[in-house]
Design a protein around this motif. Sequence first.
Motif, PDB file in Angstrom:
ATOM      1  N   SER A 195      23.174  11.528  51.181  1.00 15.08           N
ATOM      2  CA  SER A 195      23.564  11.157  52.545  1.00 15.08           C
ATOM      3  C   SER A 195      25.045  11.440  52.787  1.00 15.08           C
ATOM      4  CB  SER A 195      23.246   9.685  52.813  1.00 15.08           C
ATOM      5  OG  SER A 195      23.960   8.825  51.957  1.00 15.08           O
ATOM      6  N   ASP A 196      25.879  11.261  51.749  1.00 12.24           N
ATOM      7  CA  ASP A 196      27.303  11.568  51.895  1.00 12.24           C
ATOM      8  C   ASP A 196      27.530  13.046  52.221  1.00 12.24           C
ATOM      9  OD1 ASP A 196      27.936   8.967  51.325  1.00 12.24           O
ATOM     10  OD2 ASP A 196      28.878   9.375  49.385  1.00 12.24           O
ATOM     11  N   ALA A 197      26.829  13.918  51.500  1.00 14.48           N
ATOM     12  CA  ALA A 197      26.996  15.352  51.730  1.00 14.48           C
ATOM     13  C   ALA A 197      26.609  15.719  53.156  1.00 14.48           C
ATOM     14  CB  ALA A 197      26.157  16.143  50.731  1.00 14.48           C
ATOM     15  N   LEU A 198      25.499  15.150  53.634  1.00 15.18           N
ATOM     16  CA  LEU A 198      25.041  15.424  54.999  1.00 15.18           C
ATOM     17  C   LEU A 198      26.029  14.867  56.020  1.00 15.18           C
ATOM     18  CD1 LEU A 198      21.336  14.475  54.331  1.00 15.18           C
ATOM     19  CD2 LEU A 198      22.074  16.737  55.080  1.00 15.18           C
ATOM     20  N   ALA A 199      26.507  13.655  55.793  1.00 18.67           N
ATOM     21  CA  ALA A 199      27.448  13.037  56.729  1.00 18.67           C
ATOM     22  C   ALA A 199      28.772  13.790  56.764  1.00 18.67           C
ATOM     23  CB  ALA A 199      27.681  11.576  56.345  1.00 18.67           C
ATOM     24  N   GLU A 200      29.244  14.207  55.605  1.00 16.96           N
ATOM     25  CA  GLU A 200      30.513  14.946  55.564  1.00 16.96           C
ATOM     26  C   GLU A 200      30.399  16.283  56.296  1.00 16.96           C
ATOM     27  OE1 GLU A 200      31.464  15.176  51.432  1.00 16.96           O
ATOM     28  OE2 GLU A 200      31.901  13.032  51.276  1.00 16.96           O
ATOM     29  N   LYS A 201      29.308  17.006  56.084  1.00 14.74           N
ATOM     30  CA  LYS A 201      29.129  18.286  56.778  1.00 14.74           C
ATOM     31  C   LYS A 201      28.959  18.063  58.276  1.00 14.74           C
ATOM     32  CE  LYS A 201      28.778  22.685  57.203  1.00 14.74           C
ATOM     33  NZ  LYS A 201      29.969  23.540  56.999  1.00 14.74           N
ATOM     34  N   TYR A 285      35.865   4.438  54.570  1.00 16.06           N
ATOM     35  CA  TYR A 285      36.400   4.997  55.816  1.00 16.06           C
ATOM     36  C   TYR A 285      37.536   5.980  55.530  1.00 16.06           C
ATOM     37  CZ  TYR A 285      33.894   1.416  58.564  1.00 16.06           C
ATOM     38  OH  TYR A 285      32.931   0.623  59.157  1.00 16.06           O
ATOM     39  N   ILE A 286      38.388   5.583  54.616  1.00 13.67           N
ATOM     40  CA  ILE A 286      39.529   6.432  54.250  1.00 13.67           C
ATOM     41  C   ILE A 286      39.034   7.730  53.615  1.00 13.67           C
ATOM     42  CG2 ILE A 286      41.511   6.606  52.676  1.00 13.67           C
ATOM     43  CD1 ILE A 286      41.816   3.498  53.143  1.00 13.67           C
ATOM     44  N   LYS A 287      38.067   7.614  52.733  1.00 10.63           N
ATOM     45  CA  LYS A 287      37.502   8.806  52.083  1.00 10.63           C
ATOM     46  C   LYS A 287      36.899   9.746  53.126  1.00 10.63           C
ATOM     47  CE  LYS A 287      34.121  10.197  48.553  1.00 10.63           C
ATOM     48  NZ  LYS A 287      33.097   9.718  47.588  1.00 10.63           N
ATOM     49  N   PHE A 288      36.203   9.182  54.110  1.00  9.11           N
ATOM     50  CA  PHE A 288      35.605  10.017  55.157  1.00  9.11           C
ATOM     51  C   PHE A 288      36.691  10.749  55.944  1.00  9.11           C
ATOM     52  CE2 PHE A 288      34.245  10.586  59.572  1.00  9.11           C
ATOM     53  CZ  PHE A 288      33.129  11.391  59.381  1.00  9.11           C
ATOM     54  N   ALA A 289      37.763  10.046  56.295  1.00 11.42           N
ATOM     55  CA  ALA A 289      38.859  10.678  57.044  1.00 11.42           C
ATOM     56  C   ALA A 289      39.457  11.838  56.258  1.00 11.42           C
ATOM     57  CB  ALA A 289      39.928   9.641  57.376  1.00 11.42           C
ATOM     58  N   ARG A 290      39.574  11.675  54.949  1.00 11.13           N
ATOM     59  CA  ARG A 290      40.134  12.754  54.119  1.00 11.13           C
ATOM     60  C   ARG A 290      39.135  13.901  53.940  1.00 11.13           C
ATOM     61  NH1 ARG A 290      44.823  10.621  52.370  1.00 11.13           N
ATOM     62  NH2 ARG A 290      44.919   8.481  51.575  1.00 11.13           N
ATOM     63  N   GLY A 293      38.879  16.217  56.852  1.00  8.55           N
ATOM     64  CA  GLY A 293      40.111  16.880  57.271  1.00  8.55           C
ATOM     65  C   GLY A 293      40.872  16.167  58.368  1.00  8.55           C
ATOM     66  N   MET A 294      40.403  15.001  58.797  1.00 14.82           N
ATOM     67  CA  MET A 294      41.168  14.240  59.794  1.00 14.82           C
ATOM     68  C   MET A 294      42.540  13.856  59.241  1.00 14.82           C
ATOM     69  SD  MET A 294      38.626  11.418  61.427  1.00 14.82           S
ATOM     70  CE  MET A 294      37.030  11.813  62.111  1.00 14.82           C
ATOM     71  N   LEU A 308      41.698   7.837  61.527  1.00 18.13           N
ATOM     72  CA  LEU A 308      40.282   7.806  61.896  1.00 18.13           C
ATOM     73  C   LEU A 308      40.095   7.088  63.225  1.00 18.13           C
ATOM     74  CD1 LEU A 308      37.226   8.082  61.381  1.00 18.13           C
ATOM     75  CD2 LEU A 308      37.362   6.021  59.961  1.00 18.13           C
ATOM     76  N   LYS A 309      40.703   5.936  63.387  1.00 21.32           N
ATOM     77  CA  LYS A 309      40.564   5.191  64.629  1.00 21.32           C
ATOM     78  C   LYS A 309      41.257   5.901  65.791  1.00 21.32           C
ATOM     79  CE  LYS A 309      42.127   1.306  62.989  1.00 21.32           C
ATOM     80  NZ  LYS A 309      42.573  -0.110  63.067  1.00 21.32           N
TER      81      LYS A 309
END
Length: 372
Positions: A195-201, A285-290, A293-294, A308-309
């Motif tokens: 799910s992480d791979a799909l969400a990140e892409k 959340y922080i990992k997702f932002a990184r 590329g945010m 992110l916010k």
Amino acid sequence: MNIINQHTKICIGKDALEILKNIKKSKILIVSDEFLVKNSMIKRITQKLDHTNKIEVFDRVKPDPSLSTVSDAIKTMITLNATHIIGFGGGSAIDTAKGVIYFLRESDRIDHDIEFIAIPTTSGTGSEVTSVTVLTDEQRQTKHLLESDDILPDVAILDAEFTMSLPNSIIANTGIDVLTHIIEAYVAKGANEYSDALAEKAGDLLIKYLYESYSSDKNYIAREKVHIASNLAGTAFNIAGLGLNHSIAHQIGGFYHIPHGLANAILLKEVIDFNATDKAAKQRYIKFARRTGMAGDNLDDNMAFSVLKEYISVMMKLMDMPDKISKCNIDKELWDKNKTVLAKNALKDDCLKYNPKSISEKEIVAILEKIY
């Protein structure tokens, strides 16, 4: 143990509808809405279907599809004795078709297999690849989330041509709905490497193409990329689950008929702040932002979290979205009167079980007060 269900065949591109030509000598119910029938967009579907098929169109789908609408569609389905059902439209049409299948299966009212084809005309719900449907109980003014592998579409057809004529408000609302799906799936209790791979892409594509999709109704590539992002996000949350954001948004939609994506958007930063009081959730959340590329590696964790916010705030402003309930023509007295009921219903919503942090009725009321 993690079980990854990959049931739905996905057809993408301008020629994706060609797969409909394979259906012959069948009885087909198309579940759609009056607008798509009146503007003849539905002809793109019917003209691909072989003349040996018997076709009937149920066009009474409305936003926030109700249990009564599903009941009417079931009657049409049974009368036709359909072997195929096509959900054609936004999430409401696909959710209605899912409701038909769900209740037919539960009641054993049909004795043959049904092939379920989903053709989304908006990029937001990801409903074409999920095993859930959300239906409105009009009497109780609440929404029910139903979940079953039986309602996973067999085929999803992604043709971004259907999105080219959408108004900007729908592009905005559905776009932030996709973002909410992505973020909630990323921090959900059921999240895993798949799910992480799909969400990140999905996040990569959405961040790159959402504003392009919004700002130009002629940019097919941008519309297709957002369509794909929505699909990937749907698959991600079908694995990982959603969370508090959707639990509350479902109730706001049920009571006030605010578009689902807009309700999610108005809630999103407040829900992120609430969940981030859990250290592990904040790190996600922080990992997702990184990862998307945010936020660059040069930023510390707190700055990455803030980025992110800020991205959410900027995108909502760029797409002319109201950021408070008060800007949606909802009376303050009416809002205050119902907020406790909204909170109680949100606690019963099935999405909540996947949220990374538990919440009380009082804490939900506090969020509702902040977003007004």
